[in-house]
Design an enzyme around this catalytic site. Structure first.
Site, PDB file in Angstrom:
ATOM      1  N   ASP A 163      -8.037  -6.043  13.591  1.00 19.98           N
ATOM      2  CA  ASP A 163      -7.931  -4.582  13.485  1.00 19.98           C
ATOM      3  C   ASP A 163      -7.439  -4.284  12.074  1.00 19.98           C
ATOM      4  O   ASP A 163      -6.262  -4.022  11.851  1.00 19.98           O
ATOM      5  CB  ASP A 163      -6.946  -4.101  14.559  1.00 19.98           C
ATOM      6  CG  ASP A 163      -6.804  -2.586  14.586  1.00 19.98           C
ATOM      7  OD1 ASP A 163      -7.467  -1.909  13.773  1.00 19.98           O
ATOM      8  OD2 ASP A 163      -6.001  -2.089  15.397  1.00 19.98           O
ATOM      9  N   SER A 164      -8.358  -4.369  11.121  1.00 19.70           N
ATOM     10  CA  SER A 164      -7.935  -4.398   9.712  1.00 19.70           C
ATOM     11  C   SER A 164      -8.390  -3.158   8.965  1.00 19.70           C
ATOM     12  O   SER A 164      -9.231  -2.402   9.430  1.00 19.70           O
ATOM     13  CB  SER A 164      -8.545  -5.617   9.025  1.00 19.70           C
ATOM     14  OG  SER A 164      -9.931  -5.429   8.874  1.00 19.70           O
ATOM     15  N   THR A 165      -7.841  -3.015   7.755  1.00 16.56           N
ATOM     16  CA  THR A 165      -8.325  -2.012   6.818  1.00 16.56           C
ATOM     17  C   THR A 165      -9.631  -2.529   6.205  1.00 16.56           C
ATOM     18  O   THR A 165     -10.131  -3.580   6.591  1.00 16.56           O
ATOM     19  CB  THR A 165      -7.298  -1.766   5.705  1.00 16.56           C
ATOM     20  OG1 THR A 165      -6.986  -3.023   5.110  1.00 16.56           O
ATOM     21  CG2 THR A 165      -6.028  -1.156   6.253  1.00 16.56           C
ATOM     22  N   ASP A 166     -10.147  -1.808   5.242  1.00 11.18           N
ATOM     23  CA  ASP A 166     -11.420  -2.191   4.627  1.00 11.18           C
ATOM     24  C   ASP A 166     -11.261  -3.421   3.738  1.00 11.18           C
ATOM     25  O   ASP A 166     -10.157  -3.767   3.333  1.00 11.18           O
ATOM     26  CB  ASP A 166     -11.961  -1.012   3.798  1.00 11.18           C
ATOM     27  CG  ASP A 166     -12.274   0.180   4.688  1.00 11.18           C
ATOM     28  OD1 ASP A 166     -12.568  -0.051   5.877  1.00 11.18           O
ATOM     29  OD2 ASP A 166     -12.200   1.324   4.210  1.00 11.18           O
TER      30      ASP A 166
ATOM     31  N   GLN B 113       0.816  -1.205   0.000  1.00 10.13           N
ATOM     32  CA  GLN B 113       0.000   0.000   0.000  1.00 10.13           C
ATOM     33  C   GLN B 113       0.858   1.266   0.000  1.00 10.13           C
ATOM     34  O   GLN B 113       2.064   1.219   0.215  1.00 10.13           O
ATOM     35  CB  GLN B 113      -0.938  -0.010   1.212  1.00 10.13           C
ATOM     36  CG  GLN B 113      -0.231  -0.319   2.527  1.00 10.13           C
ATOM     37  CD  GLN B 113      -1.119  -1.067   3.524  1.00 10.13           C
ATOM     38  OE1 GLN B 113      -2.332  -1.092   3.376  1.00 10.13           O
ATOM     39  NE2 GLN B 113      -0.510  -1.670   4.529  1.00 10.13           N
TER      40      GLN B 113
ATOM     41  N   GLU C 178       0.923  -8.569  11.439  1.00  6.65           N
ATOM     42  CA  GLU C 178       0.678  -7.442  10.529  1.00  6.65           C
ATOM     43  C   GLU C 178       1.458  -7.722   9.252  1.00  6.65           C
ATOM     44  O   GLU C 178       2.652  -8.004   9.290  1.00  6.65           O
ATOM     45  CB  GLU C 178       1.131  -6.139  11.207  1.00  6.65           C
ATOM     46  CG  GLU C 178       1.331  -4.953  10.296  1.00  6.65           C
ATOM     47  CD  GLU C 178       0.061  -4.471   9.585  1.00  6.65           C
ATOM     48  OE1 GLU C 178      -0.919  -4.156  10.277  1.00  6.65           O
ATOM     49  OE2 GLU C 178       0.088  -4.421   8.341  1.00  6.65           O
TER      50      GLU C 178
ATOM     51  N   PRO D  47      -5.783  -4.575   0.714  1.00  5.41           N
ATOM     52  CA  PRO D  47      -5.009  -5.608   1.407  1.00  5.41           C
ATOM     53  C   PRO D  47      -5.797  -6.342   2.490  1.00  5.41           C
ATOM     54  O   PRO D  47      -5.462  -7.454   2.861  1.00  5.41           O
ATOM     55  CB  PRO D  47      -3.841  -4.842   2.036  1.00  5.41           C
ATOM     56  CG  PRO D  47      -3.834  -3.499   1.428  1.00  5.41           C
ATOM     57  CD  PRO D  47      -5.180  -3.239   0.836  1.00  5.41           C
TER      58      PRO D  47
ATOM     59  N   HIS E 236      -9.491   2.478  19.970  1.00  6.78           N
ATOM     60  CA  HIS E 236      -8.697   1.477  20.688  1.00  6.78           C
ATOM     61  C   HIS E 236      -9.309   1.081  22.023  1.00  6.78           C
ATOM     62  O   HIS E 236      -9.201  -0.070  22.444  1.00  6.78           O
ATOM     63  CB  HIS E 236      -7.244   1.961  20.821  1.00  6.78           C
ATOM     64  CG  HIS E 236      -6.554   2.044  19.501  1.00  6.78           C
ATOM     65  ND1 HIS E 236      -5.910   3.180  19.038  1.00  6.78           N
ATOM     66  CD2 HIS E 236      -6.439   1.125  18.503  1.00  6.78           C
ATOM     67  CE1 HIS E 236      -5.428   2.958  17.827  1.00  6.78           C
ATOM     68  NE2 HIS E 236      -5.735   1.722  17.482  1.00  6.78           N
TER      69      HIS E 236
END
Lengths: 282, 487
Positions: A155-158, A31, A106, A162, A62
């Site tokens: 705890d991810s991106t959309d 990214q 990650e 990715p 958080h």
């Protein structure tokens, strides 16, 4: 000169933040990564042009991604965090002395290393001795693991980009297998407000609902995310997040929070009618 | 690798098409949608540029039926990229390329030596031209429930048994990526003064990385049909027919292809071939190196999942397997206690993953220049979940192997013969007038002119029970088969 960061929340709606200074721009194999300093939100990280975390409102995200599960089952000892490269989720987890190990997976090491440099407010606890960092794909990391973790936090991106594999049915099933008998899965669950986010929310909920005996959604307000109304999924093999929560024990720990409290915990599961309807219909 | 040093930076057909679009030529020819203006429905799916590129043949864009300018130049570059003397762009799929190839070398009554696991297009070509098949029976890997390749010995025996044959047809590679010792076979067949033609439908990428098996043309085959759209990266239905001109003349092949092909060849397909050739020559090696790396990693991870085996060359007998294309990610699944057809369906229905094929024992995932590690990991995660959810004791399938059946009539005789309808279950001993196939891969279980056997019928019933997509028969429920009338 005026210098603004703009993120498209939909094709027709934008959020703009005035920038003091761009701290970093670069690319990883996964990214585009940028760090900025701003007037209203302090320092922030964007991936592929989307706001991930900022100094001003990260505590909301958080607090909510960690403390709800920790109050539901105070005996959580082994935790897996998937994603969460800025370190904020791990920071909150390390405040629990009873947690024995935190594996953080990650895929993008660069995000973690740069967060350690530019976002010390979230990344400060990644060096805690209970934390082990794995730089690999969470999708395959969790595959084949059986009854290892008491809590998995995604705890991810959309899901477009990715993070795609972290919204797949295979991934949720493998998480279910990797969880212990009282295991809990908390995941980034998109937003009900704009249709494109709501579609992903429904898809995600439909998949999780099929395999966990308790599958619920809770809300929080996140000023910099599209619409400001955001959701986490709470899926659990045994424990109900309100009926089984041990609030007395949580209060005895004396953990100071800025957003989370036991009333917010309970209240966050009471959803607006249109959201509840969307979830009931999947 | 490219044979000579033509300038592969050029893409003459693409450039001519681009110029045509840039010139905004006013179309009073077909197609009638006139760049999409006449049919707005098309714009819901296709970007405007696609509709603007959908043009008909004209002088400035050359004619596929008799190419002399930009198409011919694109074909010359294509031939060079694929180590051949000549090339034809094909827009009717590799089916058309295979039919053109067979019909270019075999005429009525002539014999073609071919492995029994050919694609139906090769047998269809014999229906069209009246040729006789002389089958070679490739090696059977019982444990994997599949056929692999033919050996030099198989070819020698076939030529001894059918010395009148005009040509030998080979497959490079099989659907699962297995290749034969093509060099030795080609040399031997040429010594016998026969022609070698090769179905290279699944080997479009072979000429662009040294760790892959060699391409047929580079090894001296006379013709090869190459499915550039399968693993090369061009658009579906675009394909290439290659020839070396020692034994075969370009103009003869052109005449045959014109029997089979459209006179309105799609410029979308042809331009995609031109661009794909440039891409493969310039970036193919680097990209394929990455694909091979992905395949290696994927195999390691899949082989760690209980019940699954992602096979490679070493898992097969060298009698049938000389080389192997590792970008074909074939996975043996009966160790889970289920069939490949079941896993194929579950992957799609439950995990949103479409693999290329499932058969009784295996599934096949195709890795190509378009894949990323993250996507491959999703396949692995799904296989891991399937293993956890479905694994029971290994499945022992009720049948072991397919014995050779007799060929009583040529495909053409059987195709046109008087026929009667029979219950498939009761057809053992009859001469079939039809094909029965599972698609993919489209390899006939029975072909017209062959005697039906109980083994075939049992296999078809198993595939039906597992909801495989059966094709070939007139009866779409696959209960009846047309057999030749007994005289």
């Amino acid at each position: 000169m005026e210098f603004w960061f703009t993120e498209k929340h939909t094709d027709y709606t934008k959020l703009s933040i005035k920038i003091k200074e761009q701290l970093y721009h670069g690319e990883s194999p996964y990214q585009e990564i940028d760090f900025f300093d701003s007037y209203d939100f302090g320092r922030f990280l964007t991936l592929d042009g989307y706001m991930m975390v900022n100094e001003k409102d990260e505590f909301i995200y958080h607090d909510m991604i960690v403390h709800v599960a920790m109050a539901t089952n105070p005996d959580i000892k082994k935790v897996l965090v998937i994603g969460g490269g800025d370190g904020g989720t791990v920071r909150e987890l390390t405040r629990y002395k009873s947690i024995e190990s935190i594996d953080m997976v990650e895929i993008d090491e660069k995000v973690v290393r740069l967060s350690q440099k530019f976002l010390p407010f979230t990344a400060s606890r990644l060096k805690d001795e209970r934390v082990r960092l794995y730089f690999e794909d969470g999708t395959t990391f969790v595959s084949g693991k059986e009854e290892v973790y008491d809590l998995i936090i995604v705890d991810s991106t959309d899901p477009i980009g990715p993070g795609e594999g972290l919204f797949s049915r295979a991934f949720y099933e493998n998480c279910h297998t990797a969880l212990t008998a009282k295991g809990i899965l908390v995941n980034q669950h998109e937003s009900p407000y704009y249709e494109s986010d709501a579609k992903e929310m429904r898809r995600s909920h439909a998949k999780i609902k099929q395999m966990f005996s308790i599958s619920m959604v809770y809300q929080f307000h996140m000023p910099t995310y599209p619409s400001g109304h955001w959701l986490f999924g709470f899926a659990s093999k045994l424990l109900h997040p309100i009926d089984d929560a041990d609030f007395d024990r949580w209060l005895q720990r004396g953990i100071e929070t800025k957003y989370y409290n036991v009333n917010i915990h309970k209240g966050s599961f009471y959803l607006p009618t249109y959201v509840q309807k969307m979830l009931d219909e999947v | 690798m490219a044979k000579t040093m033509l300038n592969h930076d050029e893409a003459p057909l693409f450039e001519a098409l681009k110029k045509h679009m840039d010139d905004r030529v006013i179309p009073f020819d077909v197609p009638g949608h006139k760049q999409g203006r006449g049919n707005e429905e098309l714009l819901k799916l296709f970007p405007k540029s696609v509709l603007e590129a959908d043009v008909n043949s004209m002088k400035s864009l050359d004619f596929l039926s008799n190419p002399t300018t930009v198409i011919k130049k694109a074909e010359d570059l294509m031939a060079d990229a694929f180590s051949a003397d000549e090339a034809f762009l094909v827009v009717g799929g590799t089916t058309q390329a295979v039919q053109g190839m067979v019909m270019s070398v075999i005429s009525e009554g002539e014999t073609l030596i071919m492995p029994r696991n050919v694609h139906k297009s090769a047998i269809n070509a014999l229906i069209l031209c009246g040729g006789k098949p002389h089958y070679m029976y490739p090696y059977i890997e019982e444990a994997y429930g599949m056929t692999t390749g033919v050996s030099l010995e198989d070819v020698k025996k076939a030529i001894k048994d059918a010395p009148e044959a005009k040509a030998v047809f080979l497959i490079n590679p099989t659907y699962y990526g297995v290749t034969s010792d093509l060099k030795a076979i080609i040399d031997f067949v040429h010594q016998q003064e026969m022609i070698v033609i090769v179905d290279e439908a699944h080997g479009a990428h072979f000429n662009f990385h040294e760790e892959l098996p060699s391409s047929a043309m580079a090894l001296g085959a006379d013709m090869a049909a190459v499915s550039t759209h399968k693993t090369g990266g061009s658009l579906t239905q675009s394909s290439v027919l290659l020839l070396n001109t020692t034994k075969i003349h370009r103009n003869h092949v052109k005449t045959i292809l014109n029997l089979l092909q459209t006179t309105s060849a799609s410029y979308l397909l042809m331009a995609s071939l031109d661009l794909t050739r440039r891409f493969l020559v310039k970036s193919g090696t680097g990209n394929l190196k990455a694909v091979l790396g992905l395949a290696k990693k994927a195999r390691q991870k899949i082989n760690a999942i209980p019940g699954l085996k992602a096979f490679v060359k070493q898992d097969f007998s060298s009698e049938g397997c000389y080389g192997f294309d590792e970008t074909k990610l074939g996975i043996h699944v009966t160790g889970l206690g289920v069939t490949g057809l079941f896993v194929y369906d579950i992957l799609k229905e439950e995990y949103n993953i479409q693999v290329e094929m499932g058969d009784a024992h295996n599934i096949l995932a195709i890795l190509s220049v378009g894949d990323t590690e993250k996507r491959v990991n999703q396949l692995i995660a799904a296989l891991s979940a399937i293993s956890h959810k479905y694994k029971k004791s290994p499945l022992m399938l009720p049948f072991k192997k397919f014995n050779a059946t007799q060929v009583i009539k040529t495909p053409r005789e059987a195709f046109y013969a008087q026929k009667e309808r029979r219950l498939l279950k009761e057809s053992a001993g009859c001469i079939s007038g039809e094909f029965v196939m599972i698609y993919p891969p489209g390899i006939p279980i029975v072909a017209p002119g062959e005697v039906m056997t109980k083994e075939m019928i049992d296999y078809i019933e198993l595939l039906k029970a597992e909801k495989g997509t059966m094709t070939g028969l007139e009866d779409s429920n696959v209960e009846y088969i047309y057999c030749l009338k007994e005289s």
